[in-house]
Scaffold this active site. Structure first.
Site, PDB file in Angstrom:
ATOM      1  N   HIS A 285      -1.871   6.999  -6.064  1.00 24.62           N
ATOM      2  CA  HIS A 285      -1.596   8.027  -5.146  1.00 24.62           C
ATOM      3  C   HIS A 285      -3.099   8.983  -5.467  1.00 24.62           C
ATOM      4  O   HIS A 285      -4.149   8.564  -5.429  1.00 24.62           O
ATOM      5  CB  HIS A 285      -0.543   8.705  -5.341  1.00 24.62           C
ATOM      6  CG  HIS A 285       0.184   9.543  -4.235  1.00 24.62           C
ATOM      7  ND1 HIS A 285      -0.534   9.667  -3.023  1.00 24.62           N
ATOM      8  CD2 HIS A 285       1.087  10.498  -4.313  1.00 24.62           C
ATOM      9  CE1 HIS A 285       0.171  10.620  -2.540  1.00 24.62           C
ATOM     10  NE2 HIS A 285       1.146  11.268  -3.140  1.00 24.62           N
ATOM     11  N   HIS A 326      -4.748   1.814   2.546  1.00 21.90           N
ATOM     12  CA  HIS A 326      -3.927   3.116   2.568  1.00 21.90           C
ATOM     13  C   HIS A 326      -2.539   2.457   3.216  1.00 21.90           C
ATOM     14  O   HIS A 326      -2.674   1.492   3.922  1.00 21.90           O
ATOM     15  CB  HIS A 326      -4.397   4.116   3.355  1.00 21.90           C
ATOM     16  CG  HIS A 326      -3.921   5.344   3.522  1.00 21.90           C
ATOM     17  ND1 HIS A 326      -2.801   5.623   4.179  1.00 21.90           N
ATOM     18  CD2 HIS A 326      -4.072   6.539   2.776  1.00 21.90           C
ATOM     19  CE1 HIS A 326      -2.372   6.775   3.784  1.00 21.90           C
ATOM     20  NE2 HIS A 326      -3.085   7.473   2.974  1.00 21.90           N
ATOM     21  N   ASP A 382      -9.917   9.358  -1.124  1.00 18.14           N
ATOM     22  CA  ASP A 382     -10.229   9.653  -2.382  1.00 18.14           C
ATOM     23  C   ASP A 382     -11.560   8.682  -2.618  1.00 18.14           C
ATOM     24  O   ASP A 382     -12.274   8.675  -3.859  1.00 18.14           O
ATOM     25  CB  ASP A 382      -9.386   8.773  -3.332  1.00 18.14           C
ATOM     26  CG  ASP A 382      -7.990   9.450  -3.564  1.00 18.14           C
ATOM     27  OD1 ASP A 382      -8.270  10.821  -3.266  1.00 18.14           O
ATOM     28  OD2 ASP A 382      -7.036   9.161  -3.468  1.00 18.14           O
TER      29      ASP A 382
HETATM   30  N1  ACO Z   1      -8.454  -3.623  -3.371  1.00 14.45           N
HETATM   31  C1  ACO Z   1      -8.034  -4.891  -3.147  1.00 14.45           C
HETATM   32  N2  ACO Z   1      -7.113  -5.329  -2.520  1.00 14.45           N
HETATM   33  C2  ACO Z   1      -6.038  -4.556  -1.958  1.00 14.45           C
HETATM   34  C3  ACO Z   1      -6.388  -3.090  -2.216  1.00 14.45           C
HETATM   35  C4  ACO Z   1      -7.529  -2.615  -2.906  1.00 14.45           C
HETATM   36  N3  ACO Z   1      -7.868  -1.223  -2.793  1.00 14.45           N
HETATM   37  N4  ACO Z   1      -5.671  -2.484  -1.494  1.00 14.45           N
HETATM   38  C5  ACO Z   1      -4.454  -3.602  -1.120  1.00 14.45           C
HETATM   39  N5  ACO Z   1      -4.833  -4.644  -1.503  1.00 14.45           N
HETATM   40  C6  ACO Z   1      -4.470  -5.819  -1.090  1.00 14.45           C
HETATM   41  C7  ACO Z   1      -3.123  -6.264  -1.898  1.00 14.45           C
HETATM   42  O1  ACO Z   1      -3.485  -7.026  -3.034  1.00 14.45           O
HETATM   43  C8  ACO Z   1      -2.556  -7.019  -0.809  1.00 14.45           C
HETATM   44  O2  ACO Z   1      -2.987  -8.410  -0.688  1.00 14.45           O
HETATM   45  P1  ACO Z   1      -1.989  -9.529  -0.480  1.00 14.45           P
HETATM   46  O3  ACO Z   1      -1.534  -9.493   0.977  1.00 14.45           O
HETATM   47  O4  ACO Z   1      -2.989 -10.793  -0.688  1.00 14.45           O
HETATM   48  O5  ACO Z   1      -0.853  -9.422  -1.344  1.00 14.45           O
HETATM   49  C9  ACO Z   1      -2.774  -6.240   0.620  1.00 14.45           C
HETATM   50  O6  ACO Z   1      -4.002  -5.677   0.407  1.00 14.45           O
HETATM   51  C10 ACO Z   1      -1.893  -5.136   1.018  1.00 14.45           C
HETATM   52  O7  ACO Z   1      -1.518  -4.177  -0.155  1.00 14.45           O
HETATM   53  P2  ACO Z   1      -0.256  -3.538  -0.743  1.00 14.45           P
HETATM   54  O8  ACO Z   1      -0.444  -3.005  -2.151  1.00 14.45           O
HETATM   55  O9  ACO Z   1       0.968  -4.140  -0.162  1.00 14.45           O
HETATM   56  O10 ACO Z   1      -0.447  -2.237   0.547  1.00 14.45           O
HETATM   57  P3  ACO Z   1       0.154  -0.779   0.188  1.00 14.45           P
HETATM   58  O11 ACO Z   1       0.442  -0.232   1.402  1.00 14.45           O
HETATM   59  O12 ACO Z   1       1.636  -1.241  -0.446  1.00 14.45           O
HETATM   60  O13 ACO Z   1      -0.574  -0.137  -0.604  1.00 14.45           O
HETATM   61  C11 ACO Z   1      -2.521   1.443  -1.584  1.00 14.45           C
HETATM   62  C12 ACO Z   1      -1.416   0.742  -0.122  1.00 14.45           C
HETATM   63  C13 ACO Z   1      -1.297   1.664  -2.708  1.00 14.45           C
HETATM   64  C14 ACO Z   1      -3.116   2.613  -1.042  1.00 14.45           C
HETATM   65  C15 ACO Z   1      -3.390   0.204  -1.946  1.00 14.45           C
HETATM   66  O14 ACO Z   1      -4.210   0.164  -0.781  1.00 14.45           O
HETATM   67  C16 ACO Z   1      -4.279   0.460  -3.228  1.00 14.45           C
HETATM   68  O15 ACO Z   1      -3.657   0.442  -4.120  1.00 14.45           O
HETATM   69  N6  ACO Z   1      -5.445   0.985  -2.998  1.00 14.45           N
HETATM   70  C17 ACO Z   1      -6.114   1.441  -4.216  1.00 14.45           C
HETATM   71  C18 ACO Z   1      -5.700   2.723  -4.673  1.00 14.45           C
HETATM   72  C19 ACO Z   1      -6.121   3.867  -3.784  1.00 14.45           C
HETATM   73  O16 ACO Z   1      -7.279   4.142  -3.483  1.00 14.45           O
HETATM   74  N7  ACO Z   1      -5.312   4.763  -3.536  1.00 14.45           N
HETATM   75  C20 ACO Z   1      -5.183   6.046  -2.935  1.00 14.45           C
HETATM   76  C21 ACO Z   1      -4.557   6.034  -1.523  1.00 14.45           C
HETATM   77  S1  ACO Z   1      -4.748   7.501  -0.650  1.00 14.45           S
HETATM   78  C22 ACO Z   1      -3.821   8.661  -1.337  1.00 14.45           C
HETATM   79  O17 ACO Z   1      -2.783   8.201  -1.970  1.00 14.45           O
HETATM   80  C23 ACO Z   1      -4.268   9.988  -1.433  1.00 14.45           C
END
Ligand code: ACO
Length: 447
Positions: A285, A326, A382
């Site tokens: 987050h 996201h 971010d």
């Molecule tokens: N890098 C690589 N792969 C990713 C990333 C990433 N940053 N984000 C998602 N994926 C992949 C996952 O591995 C998943 O792949 P799969 O379908 O093969 O299993 C797919 O994309 C979907 O990801 P989920 O985790 O199911 O997506 P969710 O909506 O639950 O998560 C989140 C969203 C937590 C923001 C995620 O994209 C992430 O971890 N990003 C990196 C952390 C980040 O930047 N967080 C800040 C968000 S903005 C904020 O909160 C202010």
């Protein structure tokens, strides 16, 4: 809720639109059919409960870990269309607010639903400015932290501690009491954040100055020393104010959901904001901006970007490209676009951060790569914000604190809305129990 743009004033959420849209459901277990009203693109989860196999059946529930498709409230504060990359506060596009407003104007908008006129604005600025001091005893609590305590740990504890200084805050049903605490919280967050930073580097605390703007005051409290007054560059003050605007609210994210969940138990606003800030602390987050910087430093050079992207892809979710992806945006996060542009303006004053070139290259390669394209992973808020914070001289451990300061206005606007909502009930999700059934107790000597 990206698909529901407006909620009609005379409707709460789903369920009040008899005779209009409905969902016909056939339960194949019993052959019975049901009509579930649809309003604002939703059915009421409680309408599922009538779907039963027999008198002993509890009734159907929706299973939705992580709330991927569950609207937990109605709201009139922030609208996001994640597919189109649209973000609006109270109907105003984020791009317009970031260009034309101050952070406090936006905080007023979030809290009161309308932009302030001149008189309202001056009164609001006055109310915030005259609440920036913190109780001297809070300083002693701050002193008790280890020199290397994480700034978010200090911030969360200090906010929670504030509830003990303002016992009247427990009266959450009195709007006048609420607004007083709202002013206090918005006003004191920068002071506490600055004190936490000063504590971590062993400098004496700097008190707030009432003649400075919200953001200038914060930067001054961070960097002025008893030996030398610090006058921040106006471009940097404005950049911080814009970052505050961009982070002020984001509808039902993890932290706001925590705020509403805690607030629904009628907990005082300080304890509720402390809980919301704790959710924000997490690396998935608001903690992601700190992680982005660590990641860019780890990548180290543009030439190592392709190898890093490869590692992320092969990590299959274990290793992530921080600042990418996201839950709601499946397109560019509009805030990331504004920050990317602003980074250039900031670097004209501070000198270019070499990590920006690594970030730009990561973005360029990721946006062409099938892995990221297929999963609709774009830079989020971010990805570039940490680079600006670093240029402002803020250490990476304090980045999430800079997110928590402006988000306080959003949390409190959502909290107000929750308490005024006639449909508000204590947040209490259901579970699908998969553990053992009733079983006989075995005494310890027989296990
Ligand atoms: N890098 C690589 N792969 C990713 C990333 C990433 N940053 N984000 C998602 N994926 C992949 C996952 O591995 C998943 O792949 P799969 O379908 O093969 O299993 C797919 O994309 C979907 O990801 P989920 O985790 O199911 O997506 P969710 O909506 O639950 O998560 C989140 C969203 C937590 C923001 C995620 O994209 C992430 O971890 N990003 C990196 C952390 C980040 O930047 N967080 C800040 C968000 S903005 C904020 O909160 C202010």
């Amino acid at each position: 809720m990206g698909t529901v743009e407006t909620i009609k004033a005379d409707e709460s959420a789903a369920g009040s639109s008899e005779g209009r849209d409905a969902l016909s459901v056939v339960d194949r277990r019993t052959g019975k059919s049901y009509e579930l009203p649809i309003a604002n693109g939703t059915i009421r989860a409680m309408d599922l409960r009538q779907i039963k196999t027999g008198a002993d059946d509890f009734g159907l529930m929706a299973y939705d870990p992580g709330f991927l498709n569950t609207a937990a409230c109605t709201s009139r504060i922030t609208f996001i269309d994640g597919d189109k990359g649209i973000l609006r506060y109270r109907g105003y596009p984020i791009e317009v607010l970031a260009e034309k407003c101050t952070y406090l104007e936006v905080a007023y908008l979030l809290l009161h639903g309308e932009l302030p006129d001149q008189k309202q604005y001056e009164k609001f600025v006055h109310d915030i400015t005259y609440h920036t001091m913190i109780h001297e005893s809070l300083k002693k609590i701050m002193d008790a932290f280890n020199y290397d305590a994480h700034p978010m740990g200090m911030l969360i504890s200090m906010i929670a501690a504030m509830s003990t200084f303002y016992p009247e805050a427990h009266n959450v049903h009195d709007p006048k009491v609420r607004i007083k605490q709202i002013h206090r919280l918005i006003a004191k967050m920068p002071t506490i954040a600055a004190f936490a930073y000063r504590h971590s580097i062993g400098l004496p605390y700097m008190y707030p100055s009432n003649d400075l703007s919200y953001s200038e005051n914060f930067l001054t409290m961070l960097f002025t020393t008893p030996a030398e007054h610090f006058k921040p560059n106006p471009t940097l003050v404005r950049a911080l104010d814009v970052l505050f605007i961009l982070h002020a609210d984001h509808e039902q994210n993890c932290g706001t959901n925590a705020m509403r969940s805690i607030g629904s138990a009628h907990t005082d606003p300080y304890s509720s904001v402390a809980g919301a800030a704790a959710a924000l602390y997490g690396p998935l987050h608001g903690g992601a901006n700190e992680e982005v910087l660590k990641m860019l430093e780890q990548v180290g050079s543009i030439s190592r970007v392709p190898a890093f992207i490869k590692e992320v892809k092969e990590g299959k979710g274990e290793k992530r490209l921080m600042g990418f992806g996201h839950r709601v945006y499946k397109n560019f996060d509009p805030r990331a676009k504004i920050i990317k542009r602003m980074a250039e303006e900031v670097f004209e004053v501070t000198g270019r951060n070499p990590l920006l070139d690594i970030a730009l290259e990561l973005e360029r390669i990721a946006l062409q790569d099938d892995y990221f394209v297929k999963r609709k992973l774009y830079p989020n808020v971010d990805f570039y914000s940490g680079l600006i914070y670093e240029a402002l001289g803020i250490p990476s451990a304090a980045f999430t604190v800079l997110f928590a300061i402006p988000r306080t206005a959003g949390w409190l606007a959502q909290w107000e809305e929750l308490l005024e909502d006639p449909e508000n009930k204590i947040a209490r999700p259901r579970q699908v129990y998969l553990g053992p059934g009733d079983r006989p107790f075995v005494p310890m000597n027989k296990r």
